[in-house]
Design an enzyme around this catalytic site. Structure first.
Site, short mmCIF file in Angstrom:
data_model
loop_
_atom_site.label_atom_id
_atom_site.label_comp_id
_atom_site.label_asym_id
_atom_site.label_seq_id
_atom_site.Cartn_x
_atom_site.Cartn_y
_atom_site.Cartn_z
N ASP A 459 0.83 -1.21 0.00
CA ASP A 459 0.00 0.00 0.00
C ASP A 459 0.86 1.26 0.00
O ASP A 459 2.07 1.22 0.27
CB ASP A 459 -0.93 -0.01 1.22
CG ASP A 459 -2.28 0.65 0.93
OD1 ASP A 459 -2.37 1.45 -0.02
OD2 ASP A 459 -3.24 0.37 1.67
N ASP A 528 -10.74 1.99 -2.99
CA ASP A 528 -11.21 1.73 -1.62
C ASP A 528 -12.73 1.73 -1.54
O ASP A 528 -13.29 1.30 -0.53
CB ASP A 528 -10.65 2.79 -0.66
CG ASP A 528 -9.21 2.51 -0.27
OD1 ASP A 528 -8.70 1.42 -0.59
OD2 ASP A 528 -8.59 3.38 0.37
#
Length: 725
Positions: A459, A528
């Site tokens: 990430d 997301d």
């Protein structure tokens, strides 16, 4: 036939890429290289006959503008330069000299390099081209070199484009690109291109959620199935810039390169700078063909392991957030195995003092309160269930509240005399520095080995601010490019050392999706935002360039934790089945009936995922249409899968029939409808499915969806069914 042909007398070079051609001319008189053709197939004789002298107009006209393979600043040029630099005396004007070209070719590909230099000044550059026999995507890049003696003064590159792509003159130009933001990435827009400069860019140090480094151009009337389309994409993961230049006299060029305004690169004598690869593709058959061609290019020439089907993943983030415990993760793993997941990923919160986003980044050892015996017992349990084990990591970031920051605050990417503004309560580590990347590689290898990790979710949760490398270079802002190159080096070394390891690229969702990232990872986290309705538009834009095989898509809880919209489980699965399927809901709160239904959907997906992930994709309508659908056709044409959605209440108007694409018109297909709206014995010829199609009615109710599976019937069965091919 050779992939690259020369006419040395005229300087014409013709590159063949599948059924398309790209032609240029080394113009020694003008000291430059000029574009002649980018489009359908031509011969050298065709190009010789098509040569026309530059028309003389007036003293305000620059005939080189919009015609050069890589324009510079200087002489009679007024268009924006693809190369711009500053010498020690503060000047930037160049006088190019074309020295010649070289060719390397094998049975499947060929590479051309053309050498140029600045007359009387210590700068040289090479234009590189690569073409392949089976692929119309052309790869281009540039190498710039300080050619002065060791005592010479450094020179500074202000703009260093990988390529300049010049289109033929068209009556109009329309640009297509994706825009958006965090949790709303990949929103497709196609708009007329105005006269002037239209720039897509990221000034954030990463690819960004706001735009993506690719652009399509057409004459304004191309459709999904027809019309000439030119596509340019840049393989870069740091800051980048693409500028479409439309001149008042009708020319159009696209300049693409890494960096943005103010990102300078200083070259000492003997040093060189290699740009990222810029790719270009032409098709006469619409946006759908352009997408399918790029999908094949990504699979065949970019991905490290394209032959592997992506596993069904379960990720624990939306179930637990930072409230991670060994027992909680073990229970989720048991349920994930029950529904058919093949990979179990522990997300953020497993390490250091990480019980919130305030602390722990940089301290990559298991959090004692969550895993008193370390992660190995959980990894062993997951492996015992027949699943692979994955971990979330964020190697490029650090919290101030961490042991790493207390020991090495100088590793942070920051200007020391400016106020640091943490985002998500974290700062960025300077991956342009070898000591930082060596540290990252060391703990990553140790983590993978100690805990038997099969998969990393890598990430990157904040953009650059107040950024300059602490390496004390005068061109400190080059870190907007070099940080990503450092991350690439870590990924390259990690994969070389642990070839069985698989990696997902993530940056708060789709903030680092690009061809350079995909060359080092196996899939990307698309957004997301896991809302099944919002995902239809996100996935539609994503599919314009990137294949379903790399598109991570999860089924999460209802109401959705992000949008609070309630959507049936069936619709959520059909939405996520359009890519690399995953599950991210809190399975401990799902009923037995929901778990059973999930297992049925996953089992059905596994039967057809090869076709979805590696087949040819056809977009049947847009996400705003009441009958939006996507079709996938297996390479041999024996199987096809159609996912269809109605993202809202039933429409009173009749929906157009589903007219399918890519099927063998002479073959006969049996159609299975998991929604039960078609009779179970539906059999149609490929010709009928294309010309007349199938009824598009979906099951009743809001947010309806279905999956159709078509399989080619054996000849004798087709005859028995009395269906004419």
């Amino acid at each position: 036939m050779s992939l690259i042909e020369f006419d040395r007398r005229s300087g014409i070079v013709l590159l063949h890429a599948a059924d398309t051609c790209y032609a240029l001319r080394v113009d020694r008189a003008a000291g430059t290289v000029r574009t002649l053709h980018w489009g359908g197939a031509l011969t050298l004789n065709d190009l010789r006959a098509a040569q026309e002298p530059d028309a003389e107009t007036n003293s305000f006209h620059a005939p080189l503008d919009g015609t050069e393979e890589l324009s510079v600043e200087g002489q009679v040029r007024f268009a924006p330069p693809a190369i711009e630099m500053r010498y020690a005396d503060g000047t930037s004007a160049l006088e190019p000299v074309a020295d010649g070209y070289e060719l390397q070719e094998d049975a499947d590909s060929a590479e051309l390099s053309v050498s140029l230099r600045d007359s009387g000044r210590p700068l040289g550059w090479e234009l590189h081209y690569r073409v392949r026999r089976d692929c119309p995507v052309i790869e281009r890049w540039t190498v710039l070199r300080h050619t002065g003696e060791h005592r010479a003064t450094p020179l500074t590159l202000l703009r260093h484009s990988a390529a300049q792509w010049n289109l033929p003159v068209l009556p109009e130009y329309r640009a297509g690109a994706v825009h958006g933001g965090w949790a709303g990435e990949f929103q497709l827009r196609r708009t007329p291109l105005p006269v002037g400069e239209t720039t897509l860019t990221s000034r954030r140090g990463h690819t960004s959620h706001q735009s993506n480094p690719w652009l399509t151009l057409d004459a304004g009337y191309a459709t999904e199935e027809a019309g000439e389309v030119w596509t340019v994409a840049l393989a870069t993961s740091g800051s980048w810039r693409m500028t479409a230049v439309r001149s008042a006299d009708g020319r159009c060029s696209v300049l693409s390169g890494s960096g943005h305004e103010g990102v300078e690169v200083a070259l000492a004598p003997g040093e060189s700078w290699t740009t990222p690869v810029s790719t270009g593709q032409y098709t006469p058959d619409g946006f759908g063909k352009a997408s399918r061609t790029f999908h094949s290019y990504v699979r065949d020439h970019v991905l490290p392991a394209p032959e592997e089907l992506r596993p069904v993943v379960y990720n624990s983030w939306e179930a637990t957030a930072f409230d991670i415990t060994f027992e909680g993760q073990r229970k989720l793993a048991d349920l994930a195995a029950r529904v058919g997941a093949e990979l179990f990923v522990v997300d953020d919160g497993w390490f250091g003092s990480r019980d919130s986003d305030r602390a722990g980044l940089g301290d990559w050892s298991p959090r004692p309160a969550a895993f008193p015996d370390g992660l190995r017992p959980l990894a062993d349990h997951v492996h015992g269930l027949g699943m692979r084990f994955g971990l979330w990591v964020e190697p490029e970031m650090v919290n101030r509240d961490s042991q790493l920051y207390r020991e090495r605050p100088d590793w942070v990417l920051h200007l020391p005399d400016r106020v640091a503004h943490p985002l998500r309560k974290q700062l960025v580590l300077d991956f342009s520095r070898p000591e930082v990347t060596d540290w990252a590689l060391d703990w990553l290898l140790r983590t993978v080995d100690t805990f038997r990790v099969d998969f990393l979710k890598w990430d990157f949760n904040r953009s650059f601010t107040e950024a300059g490398s602490t390496g004390h270079r005068p061109d400190a802002r080059r870190v907007f490019v070099e940080h990503a190159l450092g991350a690439h080096r870590v990924l390259d070394r990690l994969r070389a050392a642990r070839p069985a390891l698989r990696i997902e690229a993530c940056a708060g969702g789709g903030g680092r999706v690009d061809l350079a990232s995909l060359a080092r990872t196996d899939q990307v986290w698309t957004s997301d935002n896991t809302d099944a309705i919002d995902r239809l538009a996100i996935q539609h834009g994503f599919s314009q360039l990137y294949p379903a095989q790399v598109m991570g898509a999860w089924v999460t809880d209802s109401p959705n934790p992000f949008t609070h919209r309630a959507v049936p489980l069936r619709f959520r699965f059909h939405s996520a089945m359009a890519g690399a399927l995953g599950v991210g809901g809190d399975l401990t709160r799902w009923s037995a009936a929901e778990l059973d239904e999930a297992a049925e959907h996953i089992a059905r997906y596994k039967k057809v995922r090869a076709t979805i992930q590696t087949g040819h994709q056809y977009r049947l309508g847009s996400p705003t249409a009441s009958g939006h659908a996507v079709q996938y056709v297996a390479g041999g044409g024996d199987e096809s899968v159609v996912l269809q959605w109605r993202p809202g209440p039933a429409d009173r108007a009749r929906v157009p029939r589903l007219r399918l694409r890519g099927l063998d018109p002479r073959a006969v297909y049996r159609v299975d409808d998991d929604g039960g709206t078609l009779p179970p014995d539906t059999v149609r010829s490929g010709a009928a499915l294309a010309a007349h199609g199938l009824p598009a009615e979906l099951p009743p109710g809001d947010y309806a969806s279905r999956m159709l599976t078509l399989r080619r019937e054996a000849a004798e069965m087709a005859a028995a069914a009395n269906i004419a091919p």
